[in-house]
Scaffold this motif. Sequence first.
Motif, mmCIF file in Angstrom:
data_model
loop_
_atom_site.group_PDB
_atom_site.id
_atom_site.type_symbol
_atom_site.label_atom_id
_atom_site.label_comp_id
_atom_site.label_asym_id
_atom_site.label_seq_id
_atom_site.Cartn_x
_atom_site.Cartn_y
_atom_site.Cartn_z
ATOM 1 N N TYR A 174 0.839 -1.193 0.000
ATOM 2 C CA TYR A 174 0.000 0.000 0.000
ATOM 3 C C TYR A 174 0.880 1.251 0.000
ATOM 4 C CZ TYR A 174 -3.835 -3.138 1.199
ATOM 5 O OH TYR A 174 -4.760 -4.136 1.180
ATOM 6 N N ILE A 175 0.328 2.290 -0.597
ATOM 7 C CA ILE A 175 1.020 3.583 -0.623
ATOM 8 C C ILE A 175 0.327 4.469 0.411
ATOM 9 C CG2 ILE A 175 1.393 5.662 -2.012
ATOM 10 C CD1 ILE A 175 1.380 3.718 -4.503
ATOM 11 N N GLY A 176 1.087 5.071 1.315
ATOM 12 C CA GLY A 176 0.460 5.936 2.327
ATOM 13 C C GLY A 176 0.508 5.300 3.702
ATOM 14 N N TYR A 177 -0.112 5.960 4.653
ATOM 15 C CA TYR A 177 0.014 5.550 6.060
ATOM 16 C C TYR A 177 -1.032 4.552 6.534
ATOM 17 C CZ TYR A 177 2.643 9.896 6.920
ATOM 18 O OH TYR A 177 3.547 10.912 6.928
ATOM 19 N N ASP A 178 -2.119 4.448 5.807
ATOM 20 C CA ASP A 178 -3.298 3.818 6.390
ATOM 21 C C ASP A 178 -3.033 2.412 6.922
ATOM 22 O OD1 ASP A 178 -6.004 4.100 7.131
ATOM 23 O OD2 ASP A 178 -6.549 2.719 5.519
ATOM 24 N N HIS A 179 -2.192 1.665 6.233
ATOM 25 C CA HIS A 179 -1.919 0.296 6.659
ATOM 26 C C HIS A 179 -0.664 0.199 7.504
ATOM 27 C CE1 HIS A 179 -4.978 -2.002 4.304
ATOM 28 N NE2 HIS A 179 -5.081 -0.813 3.739
ATOM 29 N N SER A 180 -0.230 1.312 8.047
ATOM 30 C CA SER A 180 1.011 1.302 8.802
ATOM 31 C C SER A 180 0.768 1.035 10.288
ATOM 32 C CB SER A 180 1.724 2.651 8.629
ATOM 33 O OG SER A 180 2.925 2.620 9.361
ATOM 34 N N GLY A 181 1.555 0.135 10.846
ATOM 35 C CA GLY A 181 1.433 -0.221 12.257
ATOM 36 C C GLY A 181 2.518 0.413 13.108
ATOM 37 N N ILE A 182 3.122 1.452 12.581
ATOM 38 C CA ILE A 182 4.176 2.137 13.334
ATOM 39 C C ILE A 182 3.985 3.635 13.109
ATOM 40 C CG2 ILE A 182 5.836 1.837 11.416
ATOM 41 C CD1 ILE A 182 8.056 1.557 13.551
ATOM 42 N N LEU A 183 4.231 4.408 14.151
ATOM 43 C CA LEU A 183 3.988 5.856 14.043
ATOM 44 C C LEU A 183 5.112 6.617 14.737
ATOM 45 C CD1 LEU A 183 1.984 8.269 13.408
ATOM 46 C CD2 LEU A 183 1.005 7.859 15.663
ATOM 47 N N ALA A 184 5.757 7.506 13.977
ATOM 48 C CA ALA A 184 6.807 8.346 14.573
ATOM 49 C C ALA A 184 6.218 9.720 14.846
ATOM 50 C CB ALA A 184 7.985 8.465 13.612
ATOM 51 N N ILE A 185 6.273 10.153 16.077
ATOM 52 C CA ILE A 185 5.779 11.495 16.394
ATOM 53 C C ILE A 185 6.893 12.317 17.032
ATOM 54 C CG2 ILE A 185 3.364 10.792 16.656
ATOM 55 C CD1 ILE A 185 3.765 10.925 19.669
ATOM 56 N N SER A 186 6.742 13.615 16.935
ATOM 57 C CA SER A 186 7.774 14.487 17.500
ATOM 58 C C SER A 186 7.344 14.972 18.877
ATOM 59 C CB SER A 186 7.995 15.689 16.583
ATOM 60 O OG SER A 186 6.918 16.596 16.701
ATOM 61 N N LEU A 187 8.300 15.445 19.630
ATOM 62 C CA LEU A 187 7.996 16.030 20.937
ATOM 63 C C LEU A 187 7.868 17.533 20.727
ATOM 64 C CD1 LEU A 187 10.625 14.037 23.016
ATOM 65 C CD2 LEU A 187 8.259 13.423 22.497
ATOM 66 N N SER A 188 6.767 17.922 20.099
ATOM 67 C CA SER A 188 6.561 19.324 19.746
ATOM 68 C C SER A 188 7.683 19.822 18.839
ATOM 69 C CB SER A 188 6.462 20.187 21.013
ATOM 70 O OG SER A 188 5.830 21.406 20.693
ATOM 71 N N GLY A 189 7.873 19.098 17.756
ATOM 72 C CA GLY A 189 8.959 19.407 16.825
ATOM 73 C C GLY A 189 10.058 18.362 16.960
ATOM 74 N N PHE A 190 10.497 17.798 15.829
ATOM 75 C CA PHE A 190 11.489 16.717 15.894
ATOM 76 C C PHE A 190 12.833 17.189 16.455
ATOM 77 C CE2 PHE A 190 8.653 14.341 13.021
ATOM 78 C CZ PHE A 190 8.664 13.125 13.694
ATOM 79 N N GLU A 191 13.048 18.500 16.448
ATOM 80 C CA GLU A 191 14.298 19.012 17.016
ATOM 81 C C GLU A 191 14.367 18.754 18.513
ATOM 82 O OE1 GLU A 191 11.777 20.754 16.205
ATOM 83 O OE2 GLU A 191 11.385 22.265 17.729
ATOM 84 N N ARG A 192 13.198 18.506 19.116
ATOM 85 C CA ARG A 192 13.168 18.212 20.549
ATOM 86 C C ARG A 192 13.171 16.718 20.807
ATOM 87 N NH1 ARG A 192 11.932 23.054 23.245
ATOM 88 N NH2 ARG A 192 11.714 24.607 21.642
ATOM 89 N N GLY A 193 13.218 15.953 19.730
ATOM 90 C CA GLY A 193 13.261 14.515 19.869
ATOM 91 C C GLY A 193 11.993 13.852 19.368
ATOM 92 N N ALA A 194 12.017 12.528 19.367
ATOM 93 C CA ALA A 194 10.916 11.777 18.785
ATOM 94 C C ALA A 194 10.446 10.672 19.702
ATOM 95 C CB ALA A 194 11.367 11.177 17.456
ATOM 96 N N THR A 195 9.239 10.204 19.442
ATOM 97 C CA THR A 195 8.741 8.984 20.064
ATOM 98 C C THR A 195 8.263 8.097 18.926
ATOM 99 O OG1 THR A 195 7.979 10.151 22.030
ATOM 100 C CG2 THR A 195 6.979 8.026 21.599
ATOM 101 N N ILE A 196 8.620 6.825 18.987
ATOM 102 C CA ILE A 196 8.096 5.912 17.974
ATOM 103 C C ILE A 196 7.098 4.986 18.656
ATOM 104 C CG2 ILE A 196 8.638 4.022 16.395
ATOM 105 C CD1 ILE A 196 11.311 5.443 15.897
ATOM 106 N N ILE A 197 5.877 5.053 18.165
ATOM 107 C CA ILE A 197 4.833 4.235 18.765
ATOM 108 C C ILE A 197 4.704 2.954 17.949
ATOM 109 C CG2 ILE A 197 2.393 4.133 19.397
ATOM 110 C CD1 ILE A 197 2.517 7.224 19.659
ATOM 111 N N VAL A 198 5.063 1.854 18.572
ATOM 112 C CA VAL A 198 5.030 0.570 17.872
ATOM 113 C C VAL A 198 4.924 -0.553 18.908
ATOM 114 C CG1 VAL A 198 7.557 0.286 17.807
ATOM 115 C CG2 VAL A 198 6.154 -0.767 16.031
#
Lengths: 579, 135
Positions: free
Chosen positions: B32-56
Amino acid sequence: MDDFTVKRILHIDLNEYSYHVEEREMEFGGVALATKLLSENIKGDADPLSEDNVIVFAVGPFTPAYPFASKTVALFKSPLTGNLGESHAGGRSATAIANAGYDAIVIKGKSTKPVYLVIENEKVHFRDARVIWGIEDSLITGRIIAEKEKGRGIRTIMRIGGAGERLVRYAGVMTETYRHFGRTGLGAVFGSKLLKALVVIGRGTKTPKDAKAYREVYKKIFDLATTSDAMKKYYLIGTPVNISPLNEFKALPTRNLEAAYFEKADEISGEKFAEFNLGRRIACNHCPTACIHIAALRIPYEDEPYFRKTIMISYDYELIYALGSMLGIADREALLKLIYRVELYGLDAMSTGVCLAWATEALKRGLISEKESLIKLEFGDAENYIKAIDNLYLQPNEFYQNLAKGVEVAASIYGGREFALAFGGNEMPGYHTGAGGYIGYLIGLRHSHLDNAGYSLDQKLKEDLEPEKLVDKLVEEESWRQILSSLVVCFFARGVYTPEVVVEAFKPLGIEISEDELKEEGKRIYMEKLKLKKKLGFDFSQLRIPERIFEVETFKGKIDREYIEKALNYYKEKYYGAA
Amino acid sequence: MAKILTIKDIEKCVGCGLCMYACARRLPKRPYIGYDHSGILAISLSGFERGATIIVCRACSEPPCSQVCPTDALVPRKGGGVVYREKYCIGCDNCIEACTISAIFKRADGKVALCVHCGYCADFCPHDVLEYKEV
């Protein structure tokens, strides 16, 4: 499988707070689609800061199918140049639009009260923005909206700072904090529509026609990006790697281009920033390269010992040129503070630097006094430039109100046009490489520099080309870049996306196109865009060349005026006249 | 030996999201193309410059998601985590509620997307944030 030639366009009307979706057949997106949409939806004589202006955002058929197709193209009428405005930004903007199910978004009209928009797949929410209107800091605005809205990790938050609200003609729109629709004043257009921000959220999905080929081509592009040298320049030191060589080359505009060599350039080189200031690197969505270099600046509290705050500031070649060498600033920390200020208000860094450099020289020459400038502007004095940037936002007197309209306007009022470094009404980028670069700025269809190969031809070519040949080469390269920006592939990845790779990448999506057809299409898009630019008021005979560029030596000596004139005449007949 | 996906160094995350796209693309016959079938999510801590969290999915040995699945669409997997038998999924969302770290995502078609520890994303993580390793 999905049909990748069907484009879904979301039309939003701020006059009536309504929206609808249109579908149409087209292979390309980005610039090709946006040119068509803007052309259909705007009147040629529209006032850029009125409800008649139209903003088009467009993404491409490779978004988000492949890496690097992560740029959103914005087309609108520019309040800075008075004709076609164009700006591209990455971040998560393009992939969020595509994931929400759209190829383009068209925004027209003007709200009666401040609003921000949230596009969430099929829905558009018009949110009350009265409470956040007036927040001059684009970073804070981003954080507030990030807390309130959903979609962490899959959304884009495009917003303006104070400069956009106060209609600074070179205010930009910031997205994901460090990416910008920087040039030609999209921020002022947002401001004039009382549009504070645009949030797009989506978790869409598409399926390719040929599953196996799709995965293979994807892997090939990924490998090219991560194991070849194609992206090296961008993933190591980043764009500031150019500071030292361009300076050695006598091509780094310094102190309003009084010189093209900055004796302290070593202090603000990419290498120095990497060694002493680089704090982290981040990427646009779907880009393995992560070219966004972020400095960590530790600032002591003014009156408390042993307290420090750490702010993160993204830096690039153009910012170091415009707010560094152009203003005679050699102190990296001071330069970072200037960049931060510009970022906060949501100004375009290049235009800001060039405007302040002109003002400094105008003050020195007595064209203006401190009554106008309010501050003793002096090359190298960063403290005062910070105050001057505040004034571009606050506009406390007529002088700053005029300077907020761009250097062209300011110089036409106060004098000093010969050293007001704008081309076609847009402040220059940081390359005094020779005739090719300047011809590129003058005939370039896109904002100033990224669209044209002029400055790179100046450096590469051992012998001067005939002016006609140079123009043909510039147009040929720019036509190809229309294809890249119709696929919204980042120009930094142009070494990866060769015509051959583009053809290959189209196939699994069910689109057959040959390399020759691609090139022809590029020429066609180029001419369509030139037509639109003319329709919106571009007049070739009004182009002006600041005298200063002829006074300062390049590495090949002084620039030949006649050469430029020949080139421009040829362009006028062959291309401009034909559009 | 069974393998699982782990986060090797979260501070190296640049927020490119290539893992998310890889996850959606993982099935050779149905990428699939796009996020819909994705089981992993990278989010930023209010901007990636402050770091990230990967939800998996962190490969629980007693997966709460599988315990609440009424149709056995989610069954414990050797080495941790679950096997997702998609055809049995009725889209009840019990698993989404049950996952302590919110690592199960709702798809547009009503079913769910989650990490099944195939390791495909790790091959596309350009900066060695993710690791696919034996347990």
